[in-house]
Design a protein around this motif. Structure first.
Motif, PDB file in Angstrom:
ATOM      1  N   ARG A 147      -8.424   6.489  -1.293  1.00  0.00           N
ATOM      2  CA  ARG A 147      -7.777   7.808  -1.213  1.00  0.00           C
ATOM      3  C   ARG A 147      -6.625   7.793  -0.204  1.00  0.00           C
ATOM      4  N   ILE A 148      -6.837   7.099   0.907  1.00  0.00           N
ATOM      5  CA  ILE A 148      -5.810   7.102   1.955  1.00  0.00           C
ATOM      6  C   ILE A 148      -4.629   6.208   1.583  1.00  0.00           C
ATOM      7  N   THR A 149      -4.945   5.018   1.067  1.00  0.00           N
ATOM      8  CA  THR A 149      -3.859   4.037   0.845  1.00  0.00           C
ATOM      9  C   THR A 149      -3.348   4.040  -0.594  1.00  0.00           C
ATOM     10  N   ARG A 150      -4.029   4.766  -1.466  1.00  0.00           N
ATOM     11  CA  ARG A 150      -3.744   4.832  -2.904  1.00  0.00           C
ATOM     12  C   ARG A 150      -3.863   3.452  -3.582  1.00  0.00           C
ATOM     13  N   ARG A 151      -4.542   2.522  -2.946  1.00  0.00           N
ATOM     14  CA  ARG A 151      -4.777   1.206  -3.537  1.00  0.00           C
ATOM     15  C   ARG A 151      -6.217   0.786  -3.226  1.00  0.00           C
ATOM     16  N   ASN A 152      -6.775  -0.029  -4.158  1.00  0.00           N
ATOM     17  CA  ASN A 152      -8.188  -0.386  -4.049  1.00  0.00           C
ATOM     18  C   ASN A 152      -8.345  -1.721  -3.320  1.00  0.00           C
ATOM     19  N   SER A 153      -7.951  -1.793  -2.061  1.00  0.00           N
ATOM     20  CA  SER A 153      -7.847  -3.098  -1.385  1.00  0.00           C
ATOM     21  C   SER A 153      -8.762  -3.229  -0.174  1.00  0.00           C
ATOM     22  N   PHE A 154      -9.787  -2.374  -0.066  1.00  0.00           N
ATOM     23  CA  PHE A 154     -10.612  -2.422   1.146  1.00  0.00           C
ATOM     24  C   PHE A 154     -11.180  -3.816   1.388  1.00  0.00           C
ATOM     25  N   GLU A 155     -11.766  -4.415   0.352  1.00  0.00           N
ATOM     26  CA  GLU A 155     -12.455  -5.696   0.536  1.00  0.00           C
ATOM     27  C   GLU A 155     -11.476  -6.782   0.996  1.00  0.00           C
ATOM     28  N   LEU A 215       0.867  -1.184   0.000  1.00  0.00           N
ATOM     29  CA  LEU A 215       0.000   0.000   0.000  1.00  0.00           C
ATOM     30  C   LEU A 215       0.909   1.241   0.000  1.00  0.00           C
ATOM     31  N   ARG A 216       0.310   2.410  -0.133  1.00  0.00           N
ATOM     32  CA  ARG A 216       1.079   3.666  -0.109  1.00  0.00           C
ATOM     33  C   ARG A 216       0.290   4.697   0.702  1.00  0.00           C
ATOM     34  N   CYS A 217       0.123   4.443   2.002  1.00  0.00           N
ATOM     35  CA  CYS A 217      -0.711   5.339   2.808  1.00  0.00           C
ATOM     36  C   CYS A 217      -0.147   6.761   2.792  1.00  0.00           C
ATOM     37  N   GLY A 248      -3.142  -6.019   6.493  1.00  0.00           N
ATOM     38  CA  GLY A 248      -4.225  -6.983   6.330  1.00  0.00           C
ATOM     39  C   GLY A 248      -4.512  -7.413   4.901  1.00  0.00           C
ATOM     40  N   VAL A 249      -3.817  -6.830   3.913  1.00  0.00           N
ATOM     41  CA  VAL A 249      -4.144  -7.128   2.510  1.00  0.00           C
ATOM     42  C   VAL A 249      -3.982  -8.626   2.215  1.00  0.00           C
TER      43      VAL A 249
END
Ligand code: SAM
Ligand code: SF4
Length: 326
Positions: free
Chosen positions: A129-137, A23-25, A97-98
Motif C-alpha cells: 500500500r505504501i510503496t505501490r509495489r509488492n517488494s517486501f520480501e 518503487l512509488r512511495c 533495498g529492492v
C-alpha cells in the motif's frame, strides 16, 4: 572549508544519482511520475568531476541517494571512483533495498561504507500500500544481505504515515530487540503537489515514542541526547539495537546542518525544504573551468538558507523528494 553566512561548515554532500525509482512511495511521488531524460542528468564523469571539486573545498562525506541509486547502471564505478578522490573519507547510500540482495556485496567491495535502507513496515500488505509495489520480501532479503556484506551498522529508515503504517510502529521498533540495527523514525514532510497526503497524516516523534512505550515501557535516552546525524537516539531497555527519531517537522535541526545536495540534473540544492538552487550543469557543459565551478559552489553555499518554513505551512513546490535526493 566552505562556510555559510551562519558559520556552518558544509562538509557533507548528498548526491542524487537519478530521479528514477523502482518503487512509488505514496509520500514521495505519484504513481504516474515522469522521470527526466538521461541527457538532462549528470554523466558519470560529471558526477566524479563535481565530487572532486567539492572535496577540494572541504567536503569529506558523501551519501548517494535518489530516486533509487542502485538502479544507476554505473553505481559500482561511481562508488569506487568517489572513494578514490583525495579527501573523501566516507561514501554511504540511502536505498530502498529492492536490489540489495544481489548488490550489497559488490557495493561493499567497491568501497561503500554503509547503507540506510528505507523500510516503513514489517507487514507485506502494508508495504504494498505504501510503496505501490509488492517488494517486501526482496527488501527484507536485501537488508540481510547488507548485514552479511558488512555494511554496518544496519540503519532502517521508516516514514510513518497516519492511515498507512501508524498502528505498526511498535512492531517495527521491536526489530531492535532481535537485531543490532538502528530503526530511525522520520516525520513525514508533507510535500505539496507531489503527493495527496495531508499535514494531519504526519505522525510526530512524540506520538511515535508514546506508541512504542505503550508496548515496551520507558525508552532509554542514549548519548545524553546528542544527535547521531539528524536523529536523537533511544533504546528499548536491554535491546541490542537502537531507535532514532528524526523530527524534521516538529523540531528541525537547521542549526547543525552541515549538508548540501547535488541533484541528478546538476543543481546544488542548499536546503531540502527551500527552493534555492545553483545550476552547475549548464555552466559545466558550456566549458566552465574547475575554478569557475568552485566559485559558483562557494557563492551558493555562502547563501545557504538558515531554516525551512514547514511549521508555517511553507512547502517547496518545485520538486518531489525523489528529484532532490532525500
Ligand atoms: N530511494 C531511496 C530510498 O527510498 O531510500 C533513496 C531516496 S528517498 C527520496 C530518501 C529518503 O527520503 C527515504 O528514506 C524516504 O523514506 C525519505 N522520504 C521520501 N519522501 C519523504 C517525505 N515526504 N517525508 C519524509 N521523508 C521522505
Ligand atoms: Fe523511490 Fe525512495 Fe521515493 Fe520511495 S522514497 S519512491 S523508494 S525515491
Amino acid at each position: 572549508m566552505p562556510l555559510d553566512t551562519y558559520g556552518r561548515n558544509i562538509n557533507y554532500l548528498r548526491i542524487s544519482l537519478t530521479d528514477a525509482c523502482n518503487l512509488r512511495c505514496v509520500y514521495c511521488m505519484p504513481e504516474n511520475q515522469v522521470f527526466r531524460p538521461r541527457d538532462e542528468l549528470l554523466s558519470t564523469p560529471e558526477f566524479l568531476r563535481l565530487t572532486a571539486i567539492f572535496a577540494r573545498m572541504g567536503v569529506v562525506k558523501i551519501r548517494l541517494t535518489g530516486g533509487e541509486p542502485t538502479i544507476h547502471p554505473d553505481v559500482l564505478s561511481i562508488v569506487s571512483g568517489m572513494r578514490a578522490i583525495p579527501g573523501i573519507n566516507s561514501v554511504s547510500m540511502t536505498t530502498n533495498g529492492v536490489l540489495l540482495e544481489k548488490m550489497a556485496q559488490p557495493l561493499a567491495t567497491a568501497g561503500l561504507e554503509r547503507v540506510n535502507v528505507s523500510l516503513d513496515t514489517t507487514d507485506p500488505t502494508e508495504f504494498l500500500r505504501i510503496t505501490r509495489r509488492n517488494s517486501f520480501e526482496k527488501v527484507w532479503q536485501g537488508v540481510l544481505a547488507a548485514e552479511a556484506a558488512g555494511l554496518l551498522p544496519i540503519k532502517l529508515n521508516a516514514v510513518i504515515v497516519r492511515g498507512f503504517n501508524d498502528h505498526n510502529i511498535a512492531k517495527l521498533a521491536g526489530l531492535t530487540v532481535e537485531h543490532p540495527w538502528h530503526i530511525r523514525f522520520i516525520e513525514m514532510m508533507p510535500f505539496g503537489g507531489s503527493t495527496d497526503l495531508q499535514r494531519s497524516q504526519v505522525v510526530t516523534t512524540t506520538e511515535a515514542i508514546n506508541n512504542i512505550e505503550n508496548t515496551y515501557g520507558p525508552l532509554e535516552l542514549l548519548d545524553n541526547g546528542r544527535m547521531d546525524g539528524e536523529a536523537v537516539m533511544y533504546r528499548i531497555a536491554g535491546a541490542p539495537g537502537r531507535l532514532g527519531f528524526i523530527s524534521s517537522v516538529t523540531k528541525p535541526f537547521c542549526a547543525y546542518c552541515s549538508r548540501a545536495r547535488l541533484t541528478a540534473d546538476g543543481r546544488l540544492r542548499l536546503c531540502l525544504l527551500r527552493e534555492n538552487e545553483v545550476d552547475l550543469l549548464t555552466p559545466m557543459r558550456s566549458g566552465a573551468s574547475d575554478d569557475e565551478l568552485r566559485e559558483l559552489i562557494a557563492a551558493g553555499i555562502w547563501q545557504k538558507p538558515w531554516g525551512h518554513g514547514l511549521a508555517n505551512g511553507e512547502i517547496p513546490l518545485n520538486r518531489t523528494m525523489s528529484e532532490i535526493g532525500g
